[in-house]
Every structure is written in structure tokens, then in C-alpha cells.
Motif scaffolding. Structure first.
Motif, mmCIF file in Angstrom:
data_model
loop_
_atom_site.group_PDB
_atom_site.id
_atom_site.type_symbol
_atom_site.label_atom_id
_atom_site.label_comp_id
_atom_site.label_asym_id
_atom_site.label_seq_id
_atom_site.Cartn_x
_atom_site.Cartn_y
_atom_site.Cartn_z
ATOM 1 N N THR A 148 0.804 -1.225 0.000
ATOM 2 C CA THR A 148 0.000 0.000 0.000
ATOM 3 C C THR A 148 0.838 1.277 0.000
ATOM 4 O OG1 THR A 148 -0.136 -0.020 2.418
ATOM 5 C CG2 THR A 148 -1.908 -1.134 1.220
ATOM 6 N N THR A 149 2.159 1.144 -0.016
ATOM 7 C CA THR A 149 3.007 2.336 0.039
ATOM 8 C C THR A 149 3.993 2.377 -1.131
ATOM 9 O OG1 THR A 149 4.800 1.337 1.339
ATOM 10 C CG2 THR A 149 2.907 2.235 2.564
ATOM 11 N N MET A 150 4.368 3.590 -1.501
ATOM 12 C CA MET A 150 5.366 3.759 -2.552
ATOM 13 C C MET A 150 6.734 3.279 -2.077
ATOM 14 S SD MET A 150 4.299 7.354 -4.440
ATOM 15 C CE MET A 150 3.902 8.322 -2.993
ATOM 16 N N GLU A 151 6.995 3.406 -0.775
ATOM 17 C CA GLU A 151 8.276 2.948 -0.225
ATOM 18 C C GLU A 151 8.490 1.470 -0.499
ATOM 19 O OE1 GLU A 151 7.142 6.427 2.532
ATOM 20 O OE2 GLU A 151 6.119 4.882 1.367
ATOM 21 N N GLU A 152 7.437 0.668 -0.318
ATOM 22 C CA GLU A 152 7.551 -0.778 -0.560
ATOM 23 C C GLU A 152 7.881 -1.060 -2.023
ATOM 24 O OE1 GLU A 152 4.249 -3.129 1.774
ATOM 25 O OE2 GLU A 152 3.552 -1.110 1.294
ATOM 26 N N LEU A 207 -4.006 13.954 -13.385
ATOM 27 C CA LEU A 207 -3.811 13.812 -14.832
ATOM 28 C C LEU A 207 -2.904 14.904 -15.390
ATOM 29 C CD1 LEU A 207 -4.710 12.002 -17.201
ATOM 30 C CD2 LEU A 207 -6.546 13.659 -17.638
ATOM 31 N N ALA A 208 -2.931 16.074 -14.751
ATOM 32 C CA ALA A 208 -2.118 17.196 -15.226
ATOM 33 C C ALA A 208 -0.656 17.104 -14.807
ATOM 34 C CB ALA A 208 -2.698 18.514 -14.706
ATOM 35 N N SER A 209 -0.326 16.178 -13.916
ATOM 36 C CA SER A 209 1.048 16.073 -13.430
ATOM 37 C C SER A 209 1.964 15.526 -14.520
ATOM 38 C CB SER A 209 1.114 15.158 -12.202
ATOM 39 O OG SER A 209 0.875 13.813 -12.566
ATOM 40 N N PRO A 210 3.215 15.958 -14.553
ATOM 41 C CA PRO A 210 4.155 15.429 -15.552
ATOM 42 C C PRO A 210 4.396 13.934 -15.380
ATOM 43 C CG PRO A 210 5.301 16.797 -13.925
ATOM 44 C CD PRO A 210 3.839 17.006 -13.712
ATOM 45 N N GLU A 211 4.242 13.446 -14.150
ATOM 46 C CA GLU A 211 4.453 12.013 -13.893
ATOM 47 C C GLU A 211 3.395 11.172 -14.600
ATOM 48 O OE1 GLU A 211 6.706 14.317 -11.130
ATOM 49 O OE2 GLU A 211 4.537 14.356 -11.457
ATOM 50 N N PHE A 212 2.141 11.592 -14.506
ATOM 51 C CA PHE A 212 1.073 10.860 -15.188
ATOM 52 C C PHE A 212 1.172 11.075 -16.696
ATOM 53 C CE2 PHE A 212 -2.424 9.652 -12.016
ATOM 54 C CZ PHE A 212 -1.512 9.479 -10.973
ATOM 55 N N TRP A 259 8.108 7.748 -9.091
ATOM 56 C CA TRP A 259 7.597 8.098 -10.423
ATOM 57 C C TRP A 259 8.614 7.840 -11.529
ATOM 58 C CZ3 TRP A 259 2.838 8.205 -9.329
ATOM 59 C CH2 TRP A 259 2.325 8.876 -8.217
ATOM 60 N N ASP A 260 9.881 7.738 -11.177
ATOM 61 C CA ASP A 260 10.911 7.487 -12.191
ATOM 62 C C ASP A 260 10.681 6.159 -12.899
ATOM 63 O OD1 ASP A 260 12.103 9.860 -11.432
ATOM 64 O OD2 ASP A 260 13.596 8.910 -10.140
ATOM 65 N N ALA A 261 10.017 5.231 -12.200
ATOM 66 C CA ALA A 261 9.776 3.913 -12.781
ATOM 67 C C ALA A 261 8.300 3.703 -13.120
ATOM 68 C CB ALA A 261 10.246 2.817 -11.821
ATOM 69 N N LEU A 262 7.518 4.792 -13.137
ATOM 70 C CA LEU A 262 6.099 4.665 -13.459
ATOM 71 C C LEU A 262 5.920 4.421 -14.954
ATOM 72 C CD1 LEU A 262 3.165 5.015 -12.268
ATOM 73 C CD2 LEU A 262 3.247 7.324 -13.226
ATOM 74 N N ALA A 263 5.118 3.421 -15.298
ATOM 75 C CA ALA A 263 4.847 3.130 -16.708
ATOM 76 C C ALA A 263 3.360 3.143 -17.018
ATOM 77 C CB ALA A 263 5.435 1.775 -17.096
ATOM 78 N N ALA A 264 2.529 2.887 -16.002
ATOM 79 C CA ALA A 264 1.087 2.797 -16.240
ATOM 80 C C ALA A 264 0.316 3.337 -15.043
ATOM 81 C CB ALA A 264 0.684 1.351 -16.517
ATOM 82 N N VAL A 265 -0.907 3.770 -15.314
ATOM 83 C CA VAL A 265 -1.803 4.269 -14.274
ATOM 84 C C VAL A 265 -3.181 3.658 -14.466
ATOM 85 C CG1 VAL A 265 -3.014 6.297 -13.371
ATOM 86 C CG2 VAL A 265 -0.604 6.476 -14.004
ATOM 87 N N HIS A 266 -3.740 3.128 -13.384
ATOM 88 C CA HIS A 266 -5.153 2.767 -13.352
ATOM 89 C C HIS A 266 -5.884 3.997 -12.825
ATOM 90 C CE1 HIS A 266 -4.442 -1.878 -13.121
ATOM 91 N NE2 HIS A 266 -4.353 -1.397 -14.350
ATOM 92 N N PHE A 267 -6.572 4.690 -13.715
ATOM 93 C CA PHE A 267 -7.166 5.986 -13.396
ATOM 94 C C PHE A 267 -8.605 5.788 -12.933
ATOM 95 C CE2 PHE A 267 -8.387 10.453 -14.600
ATOM 96 C CZ PHE A 267 -7.430 11.097 -13.822
ATOM 97 N N ASN A 268 -8.756 5.471 -11.659
ATOM 98 C CA ASN A 268 -10.055 5.156 -11.090
ATOM 99 C C ASN A 268 -10.369 6.080 -9.922
ATOM 100 O OD1 ASN A 268 -10.088 2.746 -12.748
ATOM 101 N ND2 ASN A 268 -8.740 1.796 -11.232
#
Length: 282
Positions: free
Chosen positions: A159-163, A249-254, A210-219
């Protein structure tokens, strides 16, 4: 705003993978998610190379990005705790999903972080690392394992980004692992509350998530932050709300990710209306 790698929704693969791509394109999407095989089973599916190639070619022609989603029984945190056969079934299934995703030209296959009950919480993390290492041993495809955060309905694991960051760092093949960020799961787990989107995004930047973000479930989420209830709502119709979803959605990461919805469809049975809404936010 940075253009997204793609916006769309989960679609059916009835008729084959190329038909899934055509369904996505027909509703105005530039991305889609699909199940590479039966979502309720770890049984392997033989690759239909012709269908996969047609899907890949269609996506290239029409500018579609895609991600696969591994079956729901996939639980890398269990390891051999429920027997050697189950452990190897999970490994073989994820590898099968990767091979199908790669053949279809997809970014990767979404894999839930997983959960298990143990007196020692580190055991589950060790199992995840071991399982992913086995899956990715000698893997040379472009498709990646897209590790997804969880809502907390099965406990606090995942449940955490740290994990996520730590697990990826400890795996032997981090170059083949990326993240799929589920907005409903993150909100439900208490990662942030209404109006705190920017603080959550900044925390992810500091962690390098976010450096390794590739996909988003936008719910959107039907329940409040911290509820630990995995119940998706149509975008803007839940507790995150339109302002919160717009900010994400407006964030550069997304903006660099493949963004897909896993929500209820509109009256026409498609996500056309919500895809148009998302485009109006750009």
C-alpha cells in the motif's frame, strides 16, 4: 501539460487481441488494457502469434499503447507457503503473460503486489523478490512486470510507494520492473486525502517512485481515504472527485504513463464519454 503516452480503458478481448485494439480505437482511446488470458485462472494460454502480430501492427498504425493485466489469482507474496506447485504456477503464469504482452507490443503486464498472513511480515516481501527474480531470469523481451499498489483490503502489504521502490531495488532485474499506480487503491489505502494530491505527488518524486512509473489505473474511489475498500467509481463521481483527478492527470508524472480506466461504462456500454472528459482536462 505533457501529452500522455495514451488514455483509454480496459476492453474485452472477445475475438482476439486485435479486436480489443479495435474496440479501444472505436471509442476514441489512445490506450487500452486487456487480459492476456482467463482472468480467474493461472492456466497458461498458447500464444496466437498471428493475432498478436495483428494487434501490434494495428496499434502501431493507429497510435495505440497497451498494457496487459495478469489474472486475479496471481499472488507473488505467497511463495511456496501453499506448496511448490502453486509457486511454480504463479511464475509460469506471469512469464506467459509477459510473452503475450511482448508479442502484442504492450508496455507490460500488471501484477498485483500480493499479500500473505505471517508472523514475520518480511517473509512476504522475500517471496515477492524471489518470485519476480525467477520470472525475469533470462527474460529479454521489452514488456515489463508492472507492479501495482493495493488498497489495503487484504492487509497493509503493497500500500506504500516505499515498498514498491524497495522491492524493485532489491530484485535482480529491476530494469524489467516498472510500476502501475492505481489511484483508487492509493486513495483507499490512505496514501493521501482529498485535496492533498500535490503533497502525494511530491513524496513520490522524493522517493524516486515516479521514475519507474509506466502505467496508471485511473479510477475514482467510491469510499473515503483510509477506508481500505477497493471499489472503483467513474472519474469525478467518487471521493477523489473531479478536482483531484484533474490534478493527477495534469502532473508530468502521469503525463508519461499509459493511463487506463477500470470503471463502469457509460450508457452506451463504452468509456467514450469518460475518455472525452479526460481529454477536456488536457
Amino acid at each position: 501539460m505533457t501529452p500522455n503516452s495514451g488514455i483509454g480503458a480496459h476492453v474485452s478481448t472477445k475475438g482476439g487481441f486485435v479486436q480489443a485494439a479495435k474496440r479501444a480505437h472505436a471509442q476514441g482511446a489512445t490506450a487500452f488494457q486487456y487480459f492476456p488470458k482467463n482472468p480467474r485462472s493461472l492456466s497458461l494460454k498458447a500464444l496466437d502469434a498471428i493475432d498478436a502480430r495483428q494487434c501490434r501492427d494495428y496499434c502501431m498504425e493507429y497510435g495505440l499503447a497497451s498494457i496487459a493485466h495478469s489474472p486475479y489469482p496471481t499472488n507473488p507474496a505467497l511463495g511456496m507457503s501453499r506448496g511448490e506447485a502453486g509457486y511454480h504456477a504463479v511464475i509460469a503464469s506471469i512469464r506467459n503473460d509477459l510473452e503475450i504482452a511482448d508479442a502484442c507490443g504492450s508496455v507490460g503486464t500488471v501484477v498485483h503486489f500480493g499479500h500473505m498472513k505471517s508472523d514475520d511480515p518480511l517473509v512476504g516481501y522475500q517471496h515477492i523478490i524471489q518470485t519476480l527474480d525467477m520470472v525475469l531470469e533470462q527474460w529479454d523481451g521489452k514488456a515489463k512486470v508492472l507492479l501495482e499498489n493495493q488498497a489495503g483490503d487484504h492487509g497493509p502489504m503493497g500500500t506504500t510507494m516505499e515498498e514498491m521502490v524497495q522491492i524493485r531495488k532489491l530484485c535482480s532485474h529491476p530494469e524489467h520492473i516498472a510500476f502501475c499506480f492505481d489511484t483508487c487503491h492509493a486513495f483507499a489505502s490512505g496514501m493521501w486525502s482529498e485535496g492533498e494530491e500535490q503533497a502525494m505527488l511530491e513524496k513520490g518524486r522524493k522517493l524516486g517512485y515516479w521514475d519507474a512509473l509506466a502505467a496508471v489505473h485511473f479510477n475514482d474511489s467510491k469510499y473515503a481515504s483510509g477506508s481500505c475498500k477497493d471499489r472503483h467509481a467513474r472519474i469525478g463521481a467518487g471521493r477523489i472527485g473531479s478536482d483531484g483527478m484533474k490534478a493527477l492527470l495534469a502532473s508530468p508524472e502521469f503525463g508519461k504513463a499509459v493511463v487506463v480506466m477500470e470503471t463502469e461504462t457509460g450508457k452506451d456500454g463504452t468509456h467514450r464519454e469518460d475518455i472525452a472528459l479526460m481529454r477536456s482536462w488536457q
